[in-house]
Every structure is written in structure tokens, then in C-alpha cells.
Design a protein around this motif. Sequence first.
Motif, PDB file in Angstrom:
ATOM      1  N   ASP A  38     -27.074  -5.512   7.380  1.00  0.00           N
ATOM      2  CA  ASP A  38     -28.375  -6.170   7.280  1.00  0.00           C
ATOM      3  C   ASP A  38     -28.578  -7.055   8.502  1.00  0.00           C
ATOM      4  OD1 ASP A  38     -28.977  -5.036   4.810  1.00  0.00           O
ATOM      5  OD2 ASP A  38     -27.819  -6.574   3.749  1.00  0.00           O
ATOM      6  N   ALA A  39     -29.745  -6.949   9.127  1.00  0.00           N
ATOM      7  CA  ALA A  39     -30.002  -7.750  10.323  1.00  0.00           C
ATOM      8  C   ALA A  39     -31.461  -8.178  10.348  1.00  0.00           C
ATOM      9  CB  ALA A  39     -29.683  -6.943  11.577  1.00  0.00           C
ATOM     10  N   THR A  40     -31.704  -9.398  10.793  1.00  0.00           N
ATOM     11  CA  THR A  40     -33.061  -9.873  11.044  1.00  0.00           C
ATOM     12  C   THR A  40     -33.211 -10.017  12.549  1.00  0.00           C
ATOM     13  OG1 THR A  40     -33.056 -11.093   8.954  1.00  0.00           O
ATOM     14  CG2 THR A  40     -34.719 -11.712  10.597  1.00  0.00           C
ATOM     15  N   LEU A  41     -34.034  -9.172  13.145  1.00  0.00           N
ATOM     16  CA  LEU A  41     -34.134  -9.112  14.600  1.00  0.00           C
ATOM     17  C   LEU A  41     -35.560  -9.393  15.039  1.00  0.00           C
ATOM     18  CD1 LEU A  41     -32.048  -5.838  15.113  1.00  0.00           C
ATOM     19  CD2 LEU A  41     -31.271  -8.194  15.444  1.00  0.00           C
ATOM     20  N   GLU A  42     -35.708 -10.289  15.999  1.00  0.00           N
ATOM     21  CA  GLU A  42     -37.022 -10.569  16.579  1.00  0.00           C
ATOM     22  C   GLU A  42     -36.914 -10.389  18.083  1.00  0.00           C
ATOM     23  OE1 GLU A  42     -38.268 -14.428  15.344  1.00  0.00           O
ATOM     24  OE2 GLU A  42     -38.175 -13.909  13.209  1.00  0.00           O
ATOM     25  N   PRO A  43     -38.002  -9.975  18.747  1.00  0.00           N
ATOM     26  CA  PRO A  43     -37.931  -9.719  20.190  1.00  0.00           C
ATOM     27  C   PRO A  43     -37.414 -10.936  20.948  1.00  0.00           C
ATOM     28  CG  PRO A  43     -40.008  -8.921  19.289  1.00  0.00           C
ATOM     29  CD  PRO A  43     -39.327  -9.681  18.188  1.00  0.00           C
ATOM     30  N   ALA A  44     -36.502 -10.696  21.867  1.00  0.00           N
ATOM     31  CA  ALA A  44     -35.918 -11.763  22.692  1.00  0.00           C
ATOM     32  C   ALA A  44     -35.548 -11.138  24.034  1.00  0.00           C
ATOM     33  CB  ALA A  44     -34.694 -12.371  22.011  1.00  0.00           C
ATOM     34  N   VAL A  45     -36.428 -11.301  25.000  1.00  0.00           N
ATOM     35  CA  VAL A  45     -36.242 -10.626  26.290  1.00  0.00           C
ATOM     36  C   VAL A  45     -35.491 -11.542  27.261  1.00  0.00           C
ATOM     37  CG1 VAL A  45     -37.415  -9.565  28.259  1.00  0.00           C
ATOM     38  CG2 VAL A  45     -38.319  -9.230  25.943  1.00  0.00           C
ATOM     39  N   VAL A  46     -34.420 -10.995  27.829  1.00  0.00           N
ATOM     40  CA  VAL A  46     -33.674 -11.708  28.865  1.00  0.00           C
ATOM     41  C   VAL A  46     -33.606 -10.808  30.090  1.00  0.00           C
ATOM     42  CG1 VAL A  46     -32.288 -12.936  27.157  1.00  0.00           C
ATOM     43  CG2 VAL A  46     -31.413 -10.821  28.162  1.00  0.00           C
ATOM     44  N   HIS A  47     -33.199 -11.379  31.221  1.00  0.00           N
ATOM     45  CA  HIS A  47     -33.010 -10.591  32.431  1.00  0.00           C
ATOM     46  C   HIS A  47     -31.525 -10.279  32.539  1.00  0.00           C
ATOM     47  CE1 HIS A  47     -34.411  -9.171  36.372  1.00  0.00           C
ATOM     48  NE2 HIS A  47     -33.193  -9.498  36.779  1.00  0.00           N
ATOM     49  N   GLY A  48     -31.187  -8.998  32.558  1.00  0.00           N
ATOM     50  CA  GLY A  48     -29.767  -8.683  32.607  1.00  0.00           C
ATOM     51  C   GLY A  48     -29.507  -7.205  32.741  1.00  0.00           C
ATOM     52  N   ASP A  49     -28.241  -6.870  32.576  1.00  0.00           N
ATOM     53  CA  ASP A  49     -27.806  -5.478  32.665  1.00  0.00           C
ATOM     54  C   ASP A  49     -27.778  -4.901  31.247  1.00  0.00           C
ATOM     55  OD1 ASP A  49     -26.007  -3.218  32.531  1.00  0.00           O
ATOM     56  OD2 ASP A  49     -25.413  -3.705  34.584  1.00  0.00           O
ATOM     57  N   PRO A  50     -28.617  -3.916  30.947  1.00  0.00           N
ATOM     58  CA  PRO A  50     -28.706  -3.433  29.568  1.00  0.00           C
ATOM     59  C   PRO A  50     -27.401  -2.864  29.041  1.00  0.00           C
ATOM     60  CG  PRO A  50     -29.996  -2.043  31.077  1.00  0.00           C
ATOM     61  CD  PRO A  50     -29.566  -3.242  31.851  1.00  0.00           C
ATOM     62  N   ARG A  51     -26.613  -2.216  29.911  1.00  0.00           N
ATOM     63  CA  ARG A  51     -25.344  -1.633  29.429  1.00  0.00           C
ATOM     64  C   ARG A  51     -24.337  -2.729  29.127  1.00  0.00           C
ATOM     65  NH1 ARG A  51     -23.687   1.668  34.192  1.00  0.00           N
ATOM     66  NH2 ARG A  51     -24.690  -0.140  35.119  1.00  0.00           N
ATOM     67  N   LEU A  52     -24.299  -3.767  29.950  1.00  0.00           N
ATOM     68  CA  LEU A  52     -23.380  -4.874  29.680  1.00  0.00           C
ATOM     69  C   LEU A  52     -23.771  -5.613  28.410  1.00  0.00           C
ATOM     70  CD1 LEU A  52     -22.778  -6.371  33.236  1.00  0.00           C
ATOM     71  CD2 LEU A  52     -21.264  -4.903  31.901  1.00  0.00           C
ATOM     72  N   LEU A  53     -25.068  -5.828  28.238  1.00  0.00           N
ATOM     73  CA  LEU A  53     -25.515  -6.533  27.037  1.00  0.00           C
ATOM     74  C   LEU A  53     -25.245  -5.705  25.780  1.00  0.00           C
ATOM     75  CD1 LEU A  53     -28.770  -8.020  28.555  1.00  0.00           C
ATOM     76  CD2 LEU A  53     -26.722  -9.286  27.873  1.00  0.00           C
ATOM     77  N   ALA A  54     -25.368  -4.383  25.892  1.00  0.00           N
ATOM     78  CA  ALA A  54     -25.015  -3.521  24.754  1.00  0.00           C
ATOM     79  C   ALA A  54     -23.521  -3.618  24.462  1.00  0.00           C
ATOM     80  CB  ALA A  54     -25.413  -2.079  25.055  1.00  0.00           C
ATOM     81  N   SER A  55     -22.713  -3.709  25.507  1.00  0.00           N
ATOM     82  CA  SER A  55     -21.267  -3.850  25.302  1.00  0.00           C
ATOM     83  C   SER A  55     -20.942  -5.171  24.620  1.00  0.00           C
ATOM     84  CB  SER A  55     -20.550  -3.755  26.655  1.00  0.00           C
ATOM     85  OG  SER A  55     -19.178  -3.990  26.514  1.00  0.00           O
ATOM     86  N   LEU A  56     -21.618  -6.242  25.028  1.00  0.00           N
ATOM     87  CA  LEU A  56     -21.413  -7.554  24.388  1.00  0.00           C
ATOM     88  C   LEU A  56     -21.694  -7.463  22.885  1.00  0.00           C
ATOM     89  CD1 LEU A  56     -22.681 -10.978  25.747  1.00  0.00           C
ATOM     90  CD2 LEU A  56     -23.069 -10.316  23.383  1.00  0.00           C
ATOM     91  N   VAL A  57     -22.851  -6.908  22.554  1.00  0.00           N
ATOM     92  CA  VAL A  57     -23.237  -6.826  21.137  1.00  0.00           C
ATOM     93  C   VAL A  57     -22.286  -5.900  20.382  1.00  0.00           C
ATOM     94  CG1 VAL A  57     -25.048  -6.103  19.532  1.00  0.00           C
ATOM     95  CG2 VAL A  57     -25.656  -7.358  21.628  1.00  0.00           C
TER      96      VAL A  57
END
Length: 138
Positions: A38-57
Motif C-alpha cells: 500500500d502506498a500513498t504517492l503524490e507528484p514530487a519532481v526533483v532534478h536527478g538521474d532517473p536510474r539512480l533514483l530508481a535504485s535508491l527506491v
Amino acid sequence: MAADELGQPDRAGWEPVDLAQVARDVLDARVSDGIRVDATLEPAVVHGDPRLLASLVANLVDNALRHNSGPHVPLAEISRLFQPFQRRPAGQVDGHGLGLAIVRTIATAHRATLSATARTEGGLTVAVAFGPCHRPMT
Ligand SMILES: Nc1ncnc2c1ncn2[C@@H]1O[C@H](COP(=O)(O)OP(=O)(O)OP(=O)(O)O)[C@@H](O)[C@H]1O
Ligand SMILES: [Mg+2]
């Protein structure tokens, strides 16, 4: 991500990234493995590397799935777990102890603030906070 000899990341390819979409993609991949999250997600735009941020999550979600029903984590051990190759000894059989070190490195590269607290019932709550006016490091 390439890095120079000083460890500064190459920011070619950084772009606006919606963290909610990143999280949705990571969670959808786990749902297809037969897991409900279960997740509550709202748009949150940052400037970054999408693959690295996917790895973090992905590292945080996988840790939650693998470790969060485990025993209480003593406060004194939390910072050690963010160093490479560190795992809690009791009952730990898989994993390399690298995920949280990767999370810490990616958060630092994006100037995000990382904090972790132990839940009394076991597991960790990990928060990664990006600044409201997030800009890439120069
Ligand atoms: N959500 C969590 N709840 C409780 N303990 C955790 C949690 N996340 C991590 N840990 C503990 O911290 C250790 C380090 O986590 P880390 O993600 O770095 O390595 P890992 O999950 O063991 O292996 P991997 O390299 O596959 O990620 C884990 O072995 C586990 O003992
Ligand atoms: Mg892990």
C-alpha cells in the motif's frame, strides 16, 4: 553513473524526475512478484538521474520486504548499516550489505537528506528528503 577521481558524479543525463512515478514503477514490479504494497504517492519532481533514483527506491523497498519483520534494530547499529558490507548478524543469510550504502551515496549525490529510525516492532523507517528548491550540484 560515471564519476571522476574525486568521486564527483557525471551529471550528464540528469533530468526532472517525478519520485512518485519512480516509486510506482518499483512497487508495480514487486506486485507482479505476488506482493501487495500500500502506498500513498503524490507528484514530487526533483532534478536527478532517473536510474539512480530508481535504485535508491528499489533498495529501500526490497529492504522493507526482506528485513522489516525482523527484530528491533538497536540505535547504536543504525549508522553502521549505511556503510558497505554491513549487515546485522542475527539470522542474516542473504544479501551483501551494500543496499543502504548505495542509498546513502545516491542521496548524497542528489543533495538529499537521509535519516533512519528503528521501529519498536522491528524494521527501520528510512526518510530521504529532497530540498523544496532542489538543484543539481555544480
Ligand atoms: N528496513 C529494514 N529493517 C530492518 N533492518 C534493515 C532494514 N534495511 C536494512 N536492514 C539491515 O541493514 C543491513 C544492511 O542493509 P543493506 O540493504 O545494506 O544490505 P542487505 O539488504 O543485507 O544486502 P543487499 O546488498 O542485497 O542490499 C541488512 O542486512 C539488515 O540487517
Ligand atoms: Mg538491502
